[in-house]
Design an enzyme around this catalytic site. Structure first.
Site, PDB file in Angstrom:
ATOM      1  N   GLY A 175      55.233  81.552 -66.097  1.00  0.00           N
ATOM      2  CA  GLY A 175      56.456  82.277 -65.724  1.00  0.00           C
ATOM      3  C   GLY A 175      56.151  83.616 -65.086  1.00  0.00           C
ATOM      4  O   GLY A 175      56.793  84.628 -65.393  1.00  0.00           O
ATOM      5  N   ASP A 202      49.926  70.603 -64.880  1.00  0.00           N
ATOM      6  CA  ASP A 202      50.766  71.679 -65.435  1.00  0.00           C
ATOM      7  C   ASP A 202      51.755  71.083 -66.441  1.00  0.00           C
ATOM      8  O   ASP A 202      52.422  70.087 -66.141  1.00  0.00           O
ATOM      9  CB  ASP A 202      51.522  72.330 -64.253  1.00  0.00           C
ATOM     10  CG  ASP A 202      52.234  73.608 -64.632  1.00  0.00           C
ATOM     11  OD1 ASP A 202      51.794  74.280 -65.586  1.00  0.00           O
ATOM     12  OD2 ASP A 202      53.220  73.949 -63.944  1.00  0.00           O
ATOM     13  N   ARG A 225      59.783  69.701 -38.223  1.00  0.00           N
ATOM     14  CA  ARG A 225      58.433  70.261 -38.091  1.00  0.00           C
ATOM     15  C   ARG A 225      58.404  71.752 -37.748  1.00  0.00           C
ATOM     16  O   ARG A 225      57.588  72.484 -38.325  1.00  0.00           O
ATOM     17  CB  ARG A 225      57.633  69.444 -37.071  1.00  0.00           C
ATOM     18  CG  ARG A 225      57.270  68.066 -37.627  1.00  0.00           C
ATOM     19  CD  ARG A 225      56.732  67.157 -36.581  1.00  0.00           C
ATOM     20  NE  ARG A 225      57.714  66.881 -35.531  1.00  0.00           N
ATOM     21  CZ  ARG A 225      57.571  65.933 -34.619  1.00  0.00           C
ATOM     22  NH1 ARG A 225      56.494  65.190 -34.585  1.00  0.00           N
ATOM     23  NH2 ARG A 225      58.508  65.737 -33.712  1.00  0.00           N
ATOM     24  N   HIS A 273      60.219  80.793 -67.326  1.00  0.00           N
ATOM     25  CA  HIS A 273      60.118  80.058 -66.069  1.00  0.00           C
ATOM     26  C   HIS A 273      61.358  80.251 -65.205  1.00  0.00           C
ATOM     27  O   HIS A 273      62.428  80.529 -65.714  1.00  0.00           O
ATOM     28  CB  HIS A 273      59.939  78.560 -66.342  1.00  0.00           C
ATOM     29  CG  HIS A 273      58.607  78.227 -66.931  1.00  0.00           C
ATOM     30  ND1 HIS A 273      58.406  77.977 -68.258  1.00  0.00           N
ATOM     31  CD2 HIS A 273      57.392  78.110 -66.345  1.00  0.00           C
ATOM     32  CE1 HIS A 273      57.129  77.718 -68.481  1.00  0.00           C
ATOM     33  NE2 HIS A 273      56.483  77.800 -67.336  1.00  0.00           N
ATOM     34  N   ASP A 296      55.049  79.676 -59.294  1.00  0.00           N
ATOM     35  CA  ASP A 296      55.670  78.542 -58.603  1.00  0.00           C
ATOM     36  C   ASP A 296      56.989  78.957 -57.952  1.00  0.00           C
ATOM     37  O   ASP A 296      57.203  78.779 -56.751  1.00  0.00           O
ATOM     38  CB  ASP A 296      55.901  77.395 -59.606  1.00  0.00           C
ATOM     39  CG  ASP A 296      56.488  76.163 -58.929  1.00  0.00           C
ATOM     40  OD1 ASP A 296      56.349  76.031 -57.699  1.00  0.00           O
ATOM     41  OD2 ASP A 296      57.078  75.323 -59.619  1.00  0.00           O
ATOM     42  N   SER A 324      52.643  69.395 -61.544  1.00  0.00           N
ATOM     43  CA  SER A 324      53.519  69.136 -62.700  1.00  0.00           C
ATOM     44  C   SER A 324      53.806  67.639 -62.789  1.00  0.00           C
ATOM     45  O   SER A 324      53.548  66.891 -61.844  1.00  0.00           O
ATOM     46  CB  SER A 324      54.830  69.913 -62.553  1.00  0.00           C
ATOM     47  OG  SER A 324      55.595  69.338 -61.500  1.00  0.00           O
ATOM     48  N   SER A 349      56.237  84.497 -61.739  1.00  0.00           N
ATOM     49  CA  SER A 349      56.814  84.843 -60.428  1.00  0.00           C
ATOM     50  C   SER A 349      57.514  86.191 -60.499  1.00  0.00           C
ATOM     51  O   SER A 349      58.028  86.599 -61.546  1.00  0.00           O
ATOM     52  CB  SER A 349      57.814  83.762 -59.999  1.00  0.00           C
ATOM     53  OG  SER A 349      57.120  82.665 -59.447  1.00  0.00           O
TER      54      SER A 349
HETATM   55  P1  13P Z   1      57.431  80.684 -62.406  1.00  0.00           P
HETATM   56  O1  13P Z   1      58.683  79.875 -62.585  1.00  0.00           O
HETATM   57  O2  13P Z   1      57.638  82.093 -62.855  1.00  0.00           O
HETATM   58  O3  13P Z   1      56.900  80.616 -61.034  1.00  0.00           O
HETATM   59  O4  13P Z   1      56.314  80.064 -63.396  1.00  0.00           O
HETATM   60  C1  13P Z   1      55.607  78.928 -63.012  1.00  0.00           C
HETATM   61  C2  13P Z   1      54.846  78.336 -64.128  1.00  0.00           C
HETATM   62  O5  13P Z   1      54.655  78.911 -65.179  1.00  0.00           O
HETATM   63  C3  13P Z   1      54.287  76.995 -63.914  1.00  0.00           C
HETATM   64  O6  13P Z   1      53.663  76.484 -65.051  1.00  0.00           O
HETATM   65  O1  G3H Z   2      56.755  75.345 -65.133  1.00  0.00           O
HETATM   66  C1  G3H Z   2      57.181  74.570 -64.286  1.00  0.00           C
HETATM   67  C2  G3H Z   2      56.730  74.653 -62.874  1.00  0.00           C
HETATM   68  O2  G3H Z   2      57.409  75.647 -62.179  1.00  0.00           O
HETATM   69  C3  G3H Z   2      56.835  73.304 -62.229  1.00  0.00           C
HETATM   70  O3  G3H Z   2      58.155  72.991 -61.974  1.00  0.00           O
HETATM   71  O4  G3H Z   2      58.397  70.841 -63.188  1.00  0.00           O
HETATM   72  O5  G3H Z   2      60.021  71.476 -61.406  1.00  0.00           O
HETATM   73  O6  G3H Z   2      57.679  70.822 -60.803  1.00  0.00           O
HETATM   74  P1  G3H Z   2      58.591  71.429 -61.831  1.00  0.00           P
HETATM   75 ZN    ZN Z   3      54.618  77.072 -66.863  1.00  0.00          ZN
END
Ligand code: 13P
Ligand code: G3H
Ligand code: ZN
Length: 316
Positions: A211, A81, A280, A179, A255, A48, A213
């Site tokens: 989105g 991304d 660690r 998301h 993510d 991202s 997850s």
């Molecule tokens: P989640 O927040 O559901 O993991 O989606 C991640 C995503 O779409 C990253 O582009």
């Molecule tokens: O869609 C967003 C992803 O989960 C990436 O998240 O922009 O906080 O790295 P981020």
């Molecule tokens: Zn996304």
């Protein structure tokens, strides 16, 4: 071996979805490669704009190059991304990314088409794949927050027009997900009827689900038992990944679930070892737990055990 997302999608289409996992640091990269190799799955590394800024974009590239050396059997794409136009051009010109996402879904339809086409033309001139987005997911993406009321599902007729006009290689569709960790209050299904209509208008065309997850309850419960305060929420039903793949979803973005693994491991570790200050030991636990998580998701996506077949189809 780094390939384009278009190459991955040709092999996956209609059979399985390729997992697209965001990484920000070396521990996530190690866990991701280990999990992908143990499950014999191709995958997509997503970076991202926030990840590029977290340490330094060059640091992440170096980590990925090193991981590719350590795991020479891995087949994956390196993908930006939720890029804006500037980030897309930076990645296209870097010579490292094999795929970019231009996300102009918050613009008017005409603007989205114009921006996505500009990026696609420039990426294709260098053999790089492009994902664009149509429709709007709820939740937070980087600096853009979309309230649930403003989220809108992808219009199937518009999807066909959009792909024809832009020439993008894959399309991120809004089919009811959002998301982050707070997706649904109760159980909710994906909008398969929208996917079916898109597939009818765009046969053999790769679709992307953001989105995705699942926000596992046991993970959230463990985090909260170790001092976290993540209010109960439900994510996508993992049993809907494969049915979505059969309807043309070839890339499934995950993510948040990985962040939950990180949070659980570290909260439990420091709760149980309050005198510890070496980062660690929990880092090592995280790598193993993340690898297990990735492997388990690849099984659900149907991408597990596809590596040999993909390698053959690529002629490698
Ligand atoms: P989640 O927040 O559901 O993991 O989606 C991640 C995503 O779409 C990253 O582009
Ligand atoms: O869609 C967003 C992803 O989960 C990436 O998240 O922009 O906080 O790295 P981020
Ligand atoms: Zn996304």
């Amino acid at each position: 071996m780094i390939v384009t997302t278009a190459q991955l999608f040709t092999h996956a289409y209609g059979k399985y979805a390729v997992g697209a996992y965001n990484i920000n640091n070396a521990e996530q990269a190690m866990g991701l490669f280990k999990g992908a190799i143990s499950s014999k799955a191709p995958f997509i590394i997503q970076i991202s704009k926030g990840a590029r800024k977290y340490t330094d974009k060059k640091m992440l590239e170096a980590i990925i190059r090193a991981a590719a050396d350590i795991f020479p059997e891995a087949i994956f794409a390196v993908h930006l991304d939720h890029g804006d136009e500037e980030a897309c051009y930076d990645c296209i010109d870097s010579g490292f990314y094999s795929s970019v996402m231009i996300d102009a879904s918050h613009e008017s339809y005409e603007e989205n088409v114009a921006i996505s086409k500009r990026v696609t033309d420039r990426a294709h001139a260098k053999g790089i794949s492009v994902e664009a987005e149509l429709g709007m997911l709820g939740g937070v993406e980087e600096d853009i927050k979309v309230e649930e009321g403003n989220a809108c599902l992808t219009d199937p007729d518009q999807a066909k027009d959009f792909v024809t006009k832009t020439g993008c290689d894959s399309l991120a569709c809004a089919i009811g997900t959002s998301h982050g960790a707070f997706k649904f209050k109760g159980r909710q299904s994906l909008h398969f009827e929208v996917l079916e209509k898109i597939k009818a208008r765009l046969p053999n065309y790769p679709l992307v689900m953001h989105g995705s997850s699942s926000v596992p309850k046991e993970e959230v419960d463990r985090i909260n038992a170790a001092g976290g305060q993540i209010a109960g929420s439900m994510g996508v039903d993992v049993n809907e990944y494969l049915p979505a793949a059969k309807l043309g979803v070839t890339k499934i973005n995950i993510d948040t679930d990985g962040r939950l693994v990180w949070t659980r491991v570290h909260r439990e570790f420091f709760r149980d070892k309050p005198k510890e200050f070496d980062f660690r030991p929990p880092g090592k636990i995280f790598i193993e737990e993340y690898a297990k998580f990735i492997a388990s998701r690849n099984v659900l996506l149907g991408s597990a055990n596809q590596l040999d077949g993909l390698r053959k189809s690529l002629g490698k």
